[in-house]
Design a protein around this motif. Structure first.
Motif, PDB file in Angstrom:
ATOM      1  N   ARG A  77       0.663  -1.263  -0.033  1.00  0.00           N
ATOM      2  CA  ARG A  77      -0.010  -0.106  -0.041  1.00  0.00           C
ATOM      3  C   ARG A  77       0.970   1.286  -0.062  1.00  0.00           C
ATOM      4  N   HIS A  78       1.983   1.275   0.896  1.00  0.00           N
ATOM      5  CA  HIS A  78       2.666   2.549   0.915  1.00  0.00           C
ATOM      6  C   HIS A  78       3.600   2.850  -0.533  1.00  0.00           C
ATOM      7  N   CYS A  79       3.897   1.466  -1.049  1.00  0.00           N
ATOM      8  CA  CYS A  79       4.372   1.831  -2.609  1.00  0.00           C
ATOM      9  C   CYS A  79       3.257   2.148  -3.599  1.00  0.00           C
ATOM     10  N   GLN A  80       2.358   2.015  -3.378  1.00  0.00           N
ATOM     11  CA  GLN A  80       1.211   2.321  -4.270  1.00  0.00           C
ATOM     12  C   GLN A  80       0.891   3.747  -4.063  1.00  0.00           C
ATOM     13  N   ASP A  81       1.105   4.239  -2.918  1.00  0.00           N
ATOM     14  CA  ASP A  81       0.914   5.789  -2.624  1.00  0.00           C
ATOM     15  C   ASP A  81       1.935   6.616  -3.117  1.00  0.00           C
ATOM     16  N   ALA A  82       3.278   6.131  -2.948  1.00  0.00           N
ATOM     17  CA  ALA A  82       4.321   6.659  -3.572  1.00  0.00           C
ATOM     18  C   ALA A  82       4.294   6.551  -5.056  1.00  0.00           C
ATOM     19  N   GLN A  83       3.678   5.857  -5.743  1.00  0.00           N
ATOM     20  CA  GLN A  83       3.577   5.680  -7.113  1.00  0.00           C
ATOM     21  C   GLN A  83       2.586   6.691  -7.507  1.00  0.00           C
ATOM     22  N   ASP A  84       1.280   6.745  -6.921  1.00  0.00           N
ATOM     23  CA  ASP A  84       0.467   7.869  -7.077  1.00  0.00           C
ATOM     24  C   ASP A  84       0.894   9.186  -6.893  1.00  0.00           C
ATOM     25  N   ASP A  85       1.726   9.427  -5.972  1.00  0.00           N
ATOM     26  CA  ASP A  85       2.535  10.734  -5.654  1.00  0.00           C
ATOM     27  C   ASP A  85       3.265  11.128  -6.759  1.00  0.00           C
ATOM     28  N   LEU A  86       4.255  10.090  -7.230  1.00  0.00           N
ATOM     29  CA  LEU A  86       4.879  10.439  -8.137  1.00  0.00           C
ATOM     30  C   LEU A  86       4.137  10.688  -9.588  1.00  0.00           C
ATOM     31  N   GLU A  87       3.087  10.072  -9.881  1.00  0.00           N
ATOM     32  CA  GLU A  87       2.276  10.441 -11.121  1.00  0.00           C
ATOM     33  C   GLU A  87       1.467  11.746 -10.863  1.00  0.00           C
ATOM     34  N   GLU A  88       1.233  12.216  -9.637  1.00  0.00           N
ATOM     35  CA  GLU A  88       0.457  13.564  -9.503  1.00  0.00           C
ATOM     36  C   GLU A  88       1.693  14.495  -9.618  1.00  0.00           C
ATOM     37  N   ALA A  89       2.918  14.262  -9.331  1.00  0.00           N
ATOM     38  CA  ALA A  89       3.964  15.187  -9.608  1.00  0.00           C
ATOM     39  C   ALA A  89       4.058  15.606 -10.986  1.00  0.00           C
ATOM     40  N   GLU A  90       4.307  14.406 -11.697  1.00  0.00           N
ATOM     41  CA  GLU A  90       4.406  14.304 -12.965  1.00  0.00           C
ATOM     42  C   GLU A  90       3.424  15.112 -13.824  1.00  0.00           C
ATOM     43  N   ALA A  91       2.003  14.978 -13.544  1.00  0.00           N
ATOM     44  CA  ALA A  91       0.998  15.819 -13.887  1.00  0.00           C
ATOM     45  C   ALA A  91       1.271  17.179 -13.740  1.00  0.00           C
ATOM     46  N   ILE A  92       1.522  17.543 -12.588  1.00  0.00           N
ATOM     47  CA  ILE A  92       1.557  19.118 -12.174  1.00  0.00           C
ATOM     48  C   ILE A  92       2.972  19.777 -12.966  1.00  0.00           C
ATOM     49  N   ALA A  93       3.817  18.682 -13.226  1.00  0.00           N
ATOM     50  CA  ALA A  93       4.953  19.289 -13.798  1.00  0.00           C
ATOM     51  C   ALA A  93       4.631  19.676 -15.462  1.00  0.00           C
ATOM     52  N   ALA A  94       3.557  18.671 -15.895  1.00  0.00           N
ATOM     53  CA  ALA A  94       3.059  18.699 -17.355  1.00  0.00           C
ATOM     54  C   ALA A  94       2.408  19.958 -17.369  1.00  0.00           C
ATOM     55  N   VAL A  95       1.741  20.323 -16.478  1.00  0.00           N
ATOM     56  CA  VAL A  95       0.658  21.575 -16.497  1.00  0.00           C
ATOM     57  C   VAL A  95       1.698  22.627 -16.331  1.00  0.00           C
ATOM     58  N   GLU A  96       2.609  22.750 -15.453  1.00  0.00           N
ATOM     59  CA  GLU A  96       3.440  23.859 -15.459  1.00  0.00           C
ATOM     60  C   GLU A  96       4.087  24.054 -16.834  1.00  0.00           C
ATOM     61  N   ARG A  97       4.594  23.109 -17.557  1.00  0.00           N
ATOM     62  CA  ARG A  97       5.206  23.214 -18.775  1.00  0.00           C
ATOM     63  C   ARG A  97       4.248  24.006 -19.571  1.00  0.00           C
ATOM     64  N   GLU A  98       2.907  23.449 -19.604  1.00  0.00           N
ATOM     65  CA  GLU A  98       2.006  23.972 -20.784  1.00  0.00           C
ATOM     66  C   GLU A  98       1.928  25.606 -20.381  1.00  0.00           C
ATOM     67  N   GLU A  99       1.706  25.827 -19.065  1.00  0.00           N
ATOM     68  CA  GLU A  99       1.401  27.253 -18.665  1.00  0.00           C
ATOM     69  C   GLU A  99       2.407  28.160 -18.534  1.00  0.00           C
ATOM     70  N   ALA A 100       3.783  27.921 -19.072  1.00  0.00           N
ATOM     71  CA  ALA A 100       4.900  28.524 -18.619  1.00  0.00           C
ATOM     72  C   ALA A 100       4.895  29.989 -19.248  1.00  0.00           C
ATOM     73  N   VAL A 101       5.296  31.138 -18.392  1.00  0.00           N
ATOM     74  CA  VAL A 101       5.086  32.534 -19.042  1.00  0.00           C
ATOM     75  C   VAL A 101       6.523  33.026 -19.259  1.00  0.00           C
ATOM     76  N   CYS A 102       6.502  33.927 -20.329  1.00  0.00           N
ATOM     77  CA  CYS A 102       7.957  34.667 -20.400  1.00  0.00           C
ATOM     78  C   CYS A 102       8.397  35.070 -19.263  1.00  0.00           C
TER      79      CYS A 102
END
Length: 136
Positions: A77-102
């Motif tokens: 269960r703790h490994c599944q939670d850690a994998q979920d956290d990693l996926e969430e961090a990747e999704a946040i990073a993808a959103v930040e890349r798409e919304e980058a400002v000059c």
């Protein structure tokens, strides 16, 4: 009279399971016959196990890019939670890349979908920012 012994004759392709028609005895197509031949020629790799960096438990490596325990089968269960956290961090990073400002004018910088996000929206802003930093 066929090429193969009568005891080797089946009603289904020995590779894909499709029904055989006509004079087919083992395989439904040359592609299936070739696939079976290629599989027989491949050297069998021994099972490789390595520790999961999240939970430390060993898991079977079925693909060279596999990094963690199987989410459904092996992971605690703790490994599944850690994998979920990693996926969430990747999704946040993808959103930040798409919304980058000059960095110079604050307008959307845009992102091509590959690599890191752009810092500037245009070469004009890039040059202006460079000159501003050199003047300071």
């Amino acid at each position: 009279m066929g090429y193969y012994d009568s005891e080797n004759h089946t009603d289904e392709c020995q590779h894909c399971g499709e029904p055989l028609t006509g004079r087919q005895e083992r395989y439904c197509s040359p592609a299936c016959r070739q696939a079976v031949f290629r599989d027989s020629r491949k050297p069998r790799k021994p099972r490789e196990w390595k520790p999961c960096p999240l939970c430390g438990e060993p898991f079977e490596v079925t693909h060279p890019l596999k990094k963690f325990c199987d989410y459904e089968d092996e992971a605690e269960r703790h490994c599944q939670d850690a994998q979920d956290d990693l996926e969430e961090a990747e999704a946040i990073a993808a959103v930040e890349r798409e919304e980058a400002v000059c960095a110079h004018c604050g307008e959307p910088a845009g992102w091509s979908g590959r690599g890191r996000p752009r810092r500037f929206c245009s070469n004009r802003c890039k040059t202006a920012d460079y000159r501003k930093r050199k003047a300071a």
